[in-house]
Design a protein around this motif. Structure first.
Motif, PDB file in Angstrom:
ATOM      1  N   LEU A   1       0.825  -1.203   0.000  1.00 54.67           N
ATOM      2  CA  LEU A   1       0.000   0.000   0.000  1.00 54.67           C
ATOM      3  C   LEU A   1       0.862   1.257   0.000  1.00 54.67           C
ATOM      4  N   ALA A   2       1.982   1.220   0.716  1.00 58.46           N
ATOM      5  CA  ALA A   2       2.892   2.362   0.708  1.00 58.46           C
ATOM      6  C   ALA A   2       3.478   2.576  -0.680  1.00 58.46           C
ATOM      7  N   ALA A   3       3.742   1.470  -1.397  1.00 58.71           N
ATOM      8  CA  ALA A   3       4.263   1.600  -2.755  1.00 58.71           C
ATOM      9  C   ALA A   3       3.219   2.174  -3.703  1.00 58.71           C
ATOM     10  N   ALA A   4       1.943   1.874  -3.431  1.00 63.59           N
ATOM     11  CA  ALA A   4       0.875   2.416  -4.288  1.00 63.59           C
ATOM     12  C   ALA A   4       0.785   3.938  -4.198  1.00 63.59           C
ATOM     13  N   ARG A   5       0.944   4.475  -2.991  1.00 66.07           N
ATOM     14  CA  ARG A   5       1.039   5.918  -2.722  1.00 66.07           C
ATOM     15  C   ARG A   5      -0.237   6.696  -3.018  1.00 66.07           C
TER      16      ARG A   5
END
Length: 455
Positions: A54-58
């Motif tokens: 989810l952090a990579a999705a941003r």
């Protein structure tokens, strides 16, 4: 996220791995890593890896955030409850499962919003692998160790009740595919019903029969689908009911010891001590009905009554005891929001899209299975149940987001868009059609509906 394919692959991998690993049921519990089992370690890894994804999705669609907000509020309340009731190891394990559900549901919703078709194919492959693993465990257990006569002491490779609760998830998926016209899915649905039946789980068997009945009714009322395997699937219900009432292992499981009296049989439904456990939990929960006594405390109350039992076998009472009425309200609010959205999306799109809406129907089946399992069992703290359920529910919630995003992009491209009915906008295949062709297609649909009403 569409311009970052690596991020999408990361999201897809998390979803697929969660389902395939869950098919191992409680086999990972046999090995330990430090102070916990591999089953608990898998739940923690799902949380960590999901948060990284989810952090990579941003970026998160506003629609997804609004849908997961009630459950996020429940998690915030859970974290706050630790300030006055520090949890023990059992409470922390429960919290990890609760959090993994939120993380995996959000991951799946974001992925489905980006590309619904890819997510649907991915879930089909993942559940296909889960079928091989789960049904293979059942077949191997039956072939090597036989049919259980006691669900709690049978030496199966997995616990029969745990396998039955997991089996409701792929069963719901195959029934959703069957409703959408896949005849092959009926075979897999029948196999899972048989596996759930031989597990001797009363709750899971009743839930499976309810899912089959609902699917048969929905399929019968869905226009444009031939009868096909309708009779095959419908025949499962009376066959299972007859088996429950006549076969000795299930009859003893349901009614307990049968005592002859004057050439007649005295039948009394067994609750396996649940009524006594629930009474103790209710009395204990009444001491702090609003805020609860803290994570995992309900399990201690049960252990005081039956030292060999580690769970209350009713997750609604578990939430009330541990998190109070506030926790119950937040959890029920989450279920209501998801059920309403899934039903509205499926009902709106079922006759208005060129593609079958399997994701919404499968998500509703998974959600219903979770609720039914919570009534007399511990589905809420079983990672192998919560993980695949979260993936299906999240995918169903995010499935319509791609269509809505396409409609918004059309409006941005055309400063004065032609006002068309929602059906043309919701058709996935209409993305590359020019506005003039969309109007022609819409007129054709209107004429076709008029002819149907006339006939």
């Amino acid at each position: 996220i569409a311009d970052r394919p690596i991020t999408l692959v990361f999201l897809y991998t998390v979803m697929a791995a969660s389902i395939v690993v869950a098919a191992l049921i409680d086999v990972p519990r046999m090995w330990r890593v430090g102070s916990t089992t591999w089953l608990g370690a898998i739940t923690i890894m799902e949380c960590v890896i999901g948060i990284i994804a989810l952090a990579a999705a941003r970026q998160f669609p506003r629609r997804v955030l609004m849908l997961v907000a009630p459950y996020a509020a429940l998690m915030a309340w859970t974290a706050l409850s630790t300030s006055w009731a520090p949890p023990g190891s059992q409470g922390l394990q429960n919290a990890a499962v609760y959090l993994s559900f939120l993380v995996l549901a959000t991951v799946s919703a974001v992925a489905a919003t980006e590309n619904r078709a890819v997510v649907e194919r991915l879930l089909a492959v993942s559940i296909g692998l889960a079928d091989v693993i789960g049904l293979g465990l059942v077949a191997a257990s039956l072939a090597i160790r036989g049919w259980p006569t006691d669900i709690d002491v049978v030496p199966w490779f997995v616990h029969p009740r745990a396998l039955a609760l997991f089996g409701l998830v792929p069963l719901g998926w195959h029934l959703a595919k069957w409703v959408s016209g896949s005849e092959r899915s009926a075979i897999y649905a029948c196999l899972w019903v048989a596996a759930i039946f031989v597990s001797l789980s009363r709750t899971a068997t009743a839930a499976a029969l309810l899912l089959v009945l609902l699917a048969a009714v929905i399929r019968a009322r869905t226009s444009g689908i031939k009868i096909g395997t309708q009779y095959l699937v419908a025949a499962i219900v009376p066959l299972v009911v007859i088996g429950v009432l006549t076969l000795a292992p299930f009859r003893a499981r349901l009614f307990g010891t049968i005592t002859p009296q004057n050439s007649t049989e005295k039948l009394e439904l067994r609750d396996s001590g649940r009524s006594i456990m629930w009474t103790g939990i209710i009395h204990s929960a009444a001491e702090a009905p609003i805020i609860g006594k803290g994570l995992g405390t309900s399990q201690g109350v049960v252990s005081d009554t039956y030292y060999w039992v580690g769970h209350p076998h009713n997750d609604f009472l578990r939430i009330w005891h541990d998190l109070g009425a506030i926790g119950v309200v937040l959890f029920l609010w989450s279920l209501a929001v998801w059920a309403r959205k899934l039903w509205r999306d499926w009902f709106t799109l079922r006759d208005r899209s060129s593609q079958p809406r399997v994701l919404q129907l499968a998500a509703m089946g998974a959600l219903l299975s979770l609720v039914l399992g919570m009534l007399t069992d511990n589905s809420l703290v079983y990672g192998f149940v919560m993980a695949p359920t979260a993936v299906l529910v999240g995918a169903g919630l995010g499935a319509r987001g791609q269509v809505l995003r396409r409609r918004r992009k059309r409006r941005e491209r055309d400063p004065q868009p032609v006002e068309l009915p929602g059906e043309a906008m919701l058709d996935d295949a209409a993305d590359g059609i020019q506005p003039e062709l969309e109007q022609v297609a819409e007129r054709f649909r209107i004429r076709r509906r008029k002819r149907r009403r006339t006939n």
